[in-house]
Design an enzyme around this catalytic site. Structure first.
Site: not given
Length: 508
Positions: A261-265, A284, A390
Site C-alpha cells: 500500500a505505501a505511500p498510500g495514494n 505494508e 511503474c
C-alpha cells in the site's frame, strides 16, 4: 528547465538575505551573535535536507528506497519544503563533483565523515550556491577550508576538460520531459467542480478527458504549498498512477485488499471510489513506509481503511478476516523505470551515466512479483485483481502475466481490458497481450503497466452483457495447463474450472 532548477533560484534568493541592522544591534547588545530569521531558516533547511539525503542515498545504495525524493521532501514533517527541495536536488546534481573534491582535498577526518550528508549539503552551498552567511559547526569547519575546496574544484574542471561548473554537471544530466501537472481531487473532501473553480482563480486548469476526478494544469505548476494540497482536498498524483484504482473499480460496500500500500495514494483513491462504504485493508511490510502510509490516510480523511503491518505473502487467504475480500490491488515493488524522470531518479548515484543495467535485480523483482500475483489468485472470494507497476521493463510486466496465466485460469480468472479507449496496450509477446495497458514515459510522462483479472461465473455478475460476450469470444483460445494444450468450452463457472484443475493434477 528542470523542476529542481526552478527550486534552486528559490534557494539562492533565500540564502542571499543578510541579517537586518536590528538583528545585528540586538546581537551586540547581548554580547553574542544571534541568528537572523534568514540564517535560522537556512540552518534548519540544510539539516532537513541532510536527513532526506541520508534516506535517499541509503535507499539507493540498498536498491530499496523508502519513498521517492519528492515524497520524502513533501511529507508533513519537513517544514521548509521549497528550501529543502532545492538543497536536496542541487546537492544530488553536484554530488559526483562534491565527492571527488572532498576525496582530493583530504580535509575530512572520521569525526566529520559521520555527518557526510550534511557535509555534502554545505559544500554545495559554499562552492555552487549563493550562501552568504554560514552558521553551524559544520559550516564553520568547511568555511575555514573554502580556499582548498575552490582550488580542488578548479583542478577537477581541468581533469574533466570542461571550463565551467554547468558543463561539469551536464556530464551527468539526462533530458527533461515536460508533462502537465496532474492533480487528483479527493472526493472524500471536495467535489471536482469546486476544486476546478478554486484552482481556476489562479491557474489554467481543465478536467481530464479519461478520469473524472483528475484535473490538468500546465507543466511546472507548483502546488506543493497550495491550501488544497495541504488539507488533503487534492493530491499531486500523475495520470498513470491515478488510473490504477479506477481500473480495479471497487464498488461501495466491498472489502478490498491493497497488497503493497505505501505511500498510500492509490489506497486513499480506493476509499474515495468506495465512498467510505466497505473496508480497505492496506497491507505494508516496511515499518518506515507504514508511517508515510498513515500520514496519507489521515490527510485524506478516509475512515474505512485498516492498516496492516504484514508481508502480503504471509497472509492466509483462508483466514476468516479475508474471506470477504472481493478485490485486490497489487502494486508490488518494482524497478521504477517508468517514473525515473518524475521521481527525479536520474539524480541518484546509481543512475550515473554509463552504469551497467542491473539484470540480477530485475530477475529478483520479477520472481517476487510472480509470487505475489499467484498468491492473490488464491483468495476465495476475490472477483477482480489489478496488477500494476511503474516499470517499462517487459520482464516485470508482460513476462509476469504470461507466466501466471495458467494458474489464473485454473482459479477461473481471465484478463479483461481496462480503459478500452486507451490506445497504448501491452507488448505483443503472447496472445491476449492487447488486453494489457501501458503508458509511455515519453508521451504520458510516466511509464505504467496495468493488468486486470476478473473471475468468471457468478462472481463476475457485475460484468455487463457486452463485456460477457467479449469474454466468451476470448474463451475459445488455446489454454495451457500442465504443459498440455486443451480446448476449453466457454463455461463460466468456478466449479468447472476447479474440476478441470483437479483432473489435470490427477494426470500428473
Amino acid at each position: 528547465m528542470l523542476e529542481e532548477e526552478m527550486a534552486r533560484h528559490t534557494h539562492a534568493k533565500r540564502t542571499a538575505k543578510r541579517p537586518s541592522s536590528r538583528d545585528i544591534a540586538a546581537d551586540k547588545k547581548d554580547g553574542k551573535r544571534r541568528m537572523s530569521g534568514a540564517e535560522r531558516s537556512a540552518y534548519f533547511a540544510r539539516r532537513e535536507a541532510a536527513k532526506v539525503l541520508r534516506m535517499v542515498l541509503q535507499g539507493d545504495a540498498n536498491r530499496r528506497a523508502v519513498a521517492s525524493i519528492k515524497s520524502l521532501i513533501y511529507r508533513p514533517s519537513v517544514r521548509n519544503k521549497k528550501g529543502t527541495f532545492a538543497l536536496v536536488c542541487q546537492t544530488l546534481k553536484h554530488l559526483h563533483a562534491i565527492k571527488d573534491i572532498l576525496d582530493a582535498s583530504s580535509i575530512l577526518n572520521s569525526k566529520w565523515k559521520r555527518q557526510e550528508e550534511l557535509i555534502y549539503v554545505v559544500v554545495y552551498d559554499i562552492l555552487f550556491g549563493q550562501a552568504v552567511s554560514l552558521v553551524g559547526d559544520v559550516e564553520k569547519f568547511l568555511s575555514c577550508h573554502k580556499d582548498i575546496l575552490q582550488s580542488t574544484l578548479k583542478q577537477l574542471l581541468l581533469q574533466r576538460k570542461v571550463t565551467s561548473v554547468r558543463q561539469l554537471v551536464a556530464l551527468y544530466e539526462v533530458p527533461d520531459i515536460s508533462v502537465p501537472r496532474y492533480v487528483r481531487v479527493n472526493t472524500l473532501k471536495l467535489d471536482v467542480d469546486s476544486a476546478l473553480l478554486a484552482l481556476s482563480k489562479k491557474y489554467t486548469v481543465k478536467k481530464d478527458e479519461l478520469l473524472p476526478d483528475l484535473l490538468v494544469l500546465p507543466s511546472g505548476t507548483d502546488l506543493h504549498d497550495h491550501p488544497l494540497v495541504k488539507n488533503g482536498r487534492i493530491f499531486l498524483q500523475g495520470k498513470a498512477s491515478s488510473m490504477v484504482a479506477p481500473a480495479l473499480a471497487p464498488e461501495p460496500g466491498w472489502e478490498v485488499l491493497d497488497a503493497c500500500a505505501a505511500p498510500g495514494n492509490k489506497t486513499v483513491h480506493l476509499a474515495a471510489l468506495m465512498r467510505r462504504k466497505g473496508r480497505v485493508i492496506a497491507c505494508e511490510l516496511n515499518k518506515a513506509r507504514i508511517k508515510r502510509l498513515k500520514e496519507t490516510i489521515t490527510l485524506s480523511g478516509a475512515s474505512n481503511i485498516e492498516v496492516l503491518n504484514e508481508d502480503f505473502l504471509n497472509i492466509n487467504p483462508k483466514a476468516p478476516s479475508y474471506s470477504k475480500v472481493r478485490a485486490i490491488l497489487l502494486d508490488p515493488s518494482c524497478s521504477g523505470s517508468g517514473t525515473a524522470s518524475s521521481r527525479l531518479d536520474h539524480l541518484l548515484p546509481s543512475k550515473a551515466a554509463g552504469q551497467d543495467f542491473d539484470m540480477e535485480r530485475l530477475n529478483k523483482l520479477a520472481i517476487f512479483q510472480r509470487k505475489a500475483l499467484q498468491h492473490a489468485f488464491s483468495f476465495p472470494a476475490v472477483e477482480r485483481i489489478v496488477y500494476s507497476t511503474c516499470s517499462i521493463n517487459q520482464i516485470e510486466n508482460e513476462d509476469v502475466i504470461m507466466c501466471v496465466l495458467p494458474m489464473a485460469e485454473s482459479y477461473g480468472f481471465q484478463l479483461v481490458t481496462p480503459f478500452p479507449q486507451w490506445q497504448r496496450r501491452g507488448l505483443p509477446v503472447f496472445e491476449g497481450s492487447e488486453q494489457l495497458l501501458r503508458t509511455d514515459p515519453a508521451v504520458d510522462g510516466e511509464g505504467f503497466f496495468i493488468a486486470l483479472f476478473a473471475r468468471n461465473g457468478a462472481n463476475s455478475a457485475r460484468m455487463n452483457k457486452k463485456d460477457t460476450k467479449a469474454a466468451c469470444n476470448n474463451c475459445t483460445r488455446t489454454k495451457n495447463f500442465s504443459r498440455r494444450k486443451h480446448m476449453l468450452p466457454c463455461i463460466h463457472t468456478n466449479m468447472f474450472y476447479r474440476w478441470i484443475y483437479h483432473q489435470l493434477n490427477q494426470r500428473r
